[in-house]
Enzyme design. Structure first.
Site, PDB file in Angstrom:
ATOM      1  N   THR A  13       0.709  -1.278   0.023  1.00  0.00           N
ATOM      2  CA  THR A  13      -0.105   0.303   0.295  1.00  0.00           C
ATOM      3  C   THR A  13       1.037   1.099  -0.026  1.00  0.00           C
ATOM      4  O   THR A  13       0.432   2.046  -1.015  1.00  0.00           O
ATOM      5  CB  THR A  13      -0.476   0.165   1.299  1.00  0.00           C
ATOM      6  OG1 THR A  13      -2.114  -1.448   1.212  1.00  0.00           O
ATOM      7  CG2 THR A  13      -1.761   0.866   1.683  1.00  0.00           C
ATOM      8  N   ALA A  33      12.761  20.341  -5.579  1.00  0.00           N
ATOM      9  CA  ALA A  33      13.861  19.573  -4.722  1.00  0.00           C
ATOM     10  C   ALA A  33      14.832  20.279  -6.201  1.00  0.00           C
ATOM     11  O   ALA A  33      16.490  20.309  -4.811  1.00  0.00           O
ATOM     12  CB  ALA A  33      14.208  18.227  -4.664  1.00  0.00           C
ATOM     13  N   LYS A 105       6.187   2.769  11.695  1.00  0.00           N
ATOM     14  CA  LYS A 105       7.117   3.208  13.345  1.00  0.00           C
ATOM     15  C   LYS A 105       7.063   2.390  14.301  1.00  0.00           C
ATOM     16  O   LYS A 105       7.641   2.863  15.629  1.00  0.00           O
ATOM     17  CB  LYS A 105       5.384   3.910  13.714  1.00  0.00           C
ATOM     18  CG  LYS A 105       4.098   2.731  13.884  1.00  0.00           C
ATOM     19  CD  LYS A 105       3.160   2.811  11.598  1.00  0.00           C
ATOM     20  CE  LYS A 105       2.829   1.942  11.421  1.00  0.00           C
ATOM     21  NZ  LYS A 105       0.952   2.118  10.911  1.00  0.00           N
ATOM     22  N   GLU A 190      -3.373  -2.929  10.302  1.00  0.00           N
ATOM     23  CA  GLU A 190      -1.655  -3.189  10.093  1.00  0.00           C
ATOM     24  C   GLU A 190      -1.543  -4.718   9.862  1.00  0.00           C
ATOM     25  O   GLU A 190      -2.937  -5.418  10.154  1.00  0.00           O
ATOM     26  CB  GLU A 190      -1.049  -3.541  11.862  1.00  0.00           C
ATOM     27  CG  GLU A 190      -0.619  -2.065  12.430  1.00  0.00           C
ATOM     28  CD  GLU A 190      -0.500  -1.004  11.046  1.00  0.00           C
ATOM     29  OE1 GLU A 190       1.478  -1.246  11.445  1.00  0.00           O
ATOM     30  OE2 GLU A 190      -0.178  -0.352  10.774  1.00  0.00           O
ATOM     31  N   LYS A 205       3.559   5.092  17.892  1.00  0.00           N
ATOM     32  CA  LYS A 205       3.270   6.460  17.902  1.00  0.00           C
ATOM     33  C   LYS A 205       3.845   7.632  18.421  1.00  0.00           C
ATOM     34  O   LYS A 205       4.528   8.218  18.511  1.00  0.00           O
ATOM     35  CB  LYS A 205       2.056   7.291  16.243  1.00  0.00           C
ATOM     36  CG  LYS A 205       1.618   5.659  15.364  1.00  0.00           C
ATOM     37  CD  LYS A 205       0.418   6.147  14.882  1.00  0.00           C
ATOM     38  CE  LYS A 205       0.481   5.269  13.123  1.00  0.00           C
ATOM     39  NZ  LYS A 205      -1.006   4.757  12.886  1.00  0.00           N
ATOM     40  N   GLY A 302      -3.557   5.186   4.311  1.00  0.00           N
ATOM     41  CA  GLY A 302      -3.820   5.117   2.749  1.00  0.00           C
ATOM     42  C   GLY A 302      -2.817   5.448   2.288  1.00  0.00           C
ATOM     43  O   GLY A 302      -2.113   5.419   2.464  1.00  0.00           O
TER      44      GLY A 302
HETATM   45  N1  HSE Z   1      -2.760   0.520  11.162  1.00  0.00           N
HETATM   46  C1  HSE Z   1      -2.503   2.413  10.943  1.00  0.00           C
HETATM   47  C2  HSE Z   1      -3.752   2.498  11.214  1.00  0.00           C
HETATM   48  C3  HSE Z   1      -2.052   2.830   9.406  1.00  0.00           C
HETATM   49  O1  HSE Z   1      -4.861   3.000  11.239  1.00  0.00           O
HETATM   50  O2  HSE Z   1      -3.656   4.148  11.872  1.00  0.00           O
HETATM   51  C4  HSE Z   1      -1.598   3.869   9.652  1.00  0.00           C
HETATM   52  O3  HSE Z   1      -0.146   3.672  10.318  1.00  0.00           O
END
Ligand code: HSE
Length: 436
Positions: A13, A33, A105, A190, A205, A302
């Site tokens: 993705t 850039a 992350k 995930e 995060k 996404g």
């Molecule tokens: N699984 C994570 C979420 C993807 O749903 O936020 C983005 O980090």
């Protein structure tokens, strides 16, 4: 000027989205850039799999090391995810003198201290904007835009899958499992979706955000994490009657005693903008002493939104290629030798308000017993409601909101309430933050 050559590890993705955005916006990106940025190589586990991107002109291999060890590659984009073998790939790329951009992350939260130390030794950049809140440039905002502030606290909806599930359950009465399956099909979840619903992903995060906000080392192991699996529609409805929404928040707060790092379902007043962040969208509230409260909102997962953050990092790296490593923005916002050893508090010390739901016999004296226990623990009640008992039953739901107290007091009070003969089952407790 010579084009910059990029190798992409992973064409799922995020990798596929990044190839698409880098190709689609190539001319505009080069204008920003100052040089062309071209993807010359990519790796994918399964070479025959259908992809969301066109790989024409890209040499695709199944072995990431072909790219990491290719002397022609200037920047490696690590878009595989996970913290196993990927850590070795990143360390090898750094050892080979390559800059790295990652959306990973868990890798940064678990191994970032080591990775950044190695990167600094080699004079290379490891950029990770896409690791937190997808397309929202929250790392850049905190690390650079707010660098004049002392950050007091931040609170964020930083897992899109979890927010999508809570939103669909509330708005459409859909089943948890059904919504989760849709999030997986859309590429939001995930590889192991328990990371989303149990707060692990948000914990990764939050670890990163707290580090760049407070200038502390990354320490995921000290984050308190609680998921959304125990949230019921009843609690969502009762919370709404009282003017609150339930959101799964990551909260980092600097207190005189230390830093609170916690991920859990949270009641927040429905009038707050962040209470109205729905679906897969993410939002992060950051309170600085100078700027006050600031809010950052956007798609948290996404293909294209995450690619937006990856490509912004690539452009930053290209702009910094000729700069002296000493003069670059530090990986964790503060100079590496100035990270502070501020204690991270255990859950017992958290200070927060609470929503409580308990079930008790509908007879005189029961409420008095419950409120006396709370008073004995120095816990002040903000609101209390007794619901109608379900038809034919004598056990009534009682909903309470408390004022801010310390978590160990609430734990002790709940144990006493649950021990009352007139109270049945467990007390359901959800933390409440006014985010004022
Ligand atoms: N699984 C994570 C979420 C993807 O749903 O936020 C983005 O980090």
């Amino acid at each position: 000027m010579k084009p910059v050559k990029v190798g992409v590890l992973g064409l799922g993705t995020v990798g596929g989205g990044t190839v698409n955005v880098l190709k689609r916006n190539a001319a505009e990106i080069a204008r920003r850039a100052g040089r062309d940025i071209i993807i010359t190589r990519a790796s994918a586990k399964d070479l025959d799999k259908a992809r969301i991107c066109d790989t024409t002109g890209i040499l695709v291999t199944s072995n990431p090391l072909d790219i990491i060890n290719d002397p022609d590659i200037d920047i490696v984009l690590e878009l595989i995810g996970g913290a196993g073998i990927v850590k070795d790939y990143v360390l090898q790329a750094i050892a080979n003198g390559k800059h790295v951009v990652t959306a990973n992350k868990s890798l940064i939260a678990l191994h970032g201290n080591e990775i950044f130390a190695k990167a600094s030794e080699q004079g290379v950049i490891v950029a990770f904007e896409a690791a937190v809140a997808g397309g929202i440039p929250i790392i850049k905002a905190i690390r650079e835009g707010l660098s004049g502030n002392q950050i007091e606290w931040l609170a964020g909806i930083i897992n899109g899958t979890g927010n999508f599930i809570l939103t669909e359950m509330r708005d459409k009465g859909r089943d948890f499992a059904d919504v989760l399956a849709e999030a997986q099909a859309l590429g939001y979840a995930e590889a192991d979706p328990t990371f989303d619903v149990e707060g692990i992903d948000a914990g990764h995060k939050l670890t990163i955000l707290a580090s760049i906000a407070f200038g502390i080392p990354l320490q995921f192991e000290k984050v308190y994490t609680e998921g959304i699996t125990k949230i019921t529609r009843t609690d969502v409805e009762y919370a709404e009657e009282l003017g609150y929404r339930i959101k799964h928040l990551g909260i980092a707060r600097q207190t005189p005693e230390g830093i609170e790092l916690r991920v859990h379902p949270t009641l927040i007043p429905e009038r707050r903008l962040i209470a109205n962040v729905n679906g897969v969208m993410n939002a992060v509230l950051v309170k600085g002493d100078a700027v006050g409260a600031t809010l950052y909102y956007g798609a948290g997962a996404g293909a294209d939104p995450t690619a937006s953050a990856v490509v912004a990092d690539v452009i930053d790296v290209v702009r910094a290629l000729t700069s002296d490593p000493e003069n670059r923005v530090p990986h964790l916002a503060f100079q590496a030798d100035s990270l502070a050893d501020i204690p991270v508090l255990s859950a017992d010390s958290f200070k927060t308000a609470y929503y409580l739901r308990l079930h008790a016999e509908d007879k005189s004296g029961v409420l008095a017993d419950v409120t006396r226990i709370l008073a004995d623990h120095d816990i002040s009640i903000e609101a209390i409601t007794q619901k109608e008992p379900p038809k034919g039953e004598t056990i009534v739901p009682i909903i309470m909101l408390t004022q801010v107290t310390q978590e160990h007091r609430m734990n002790a009070a709940i144990a006493k309430i649950e021990a009352l003969a007139t109270v049945s089952g467990k007390v359901n407790r959800i933390r409440l933050e006014t985010l004022g």
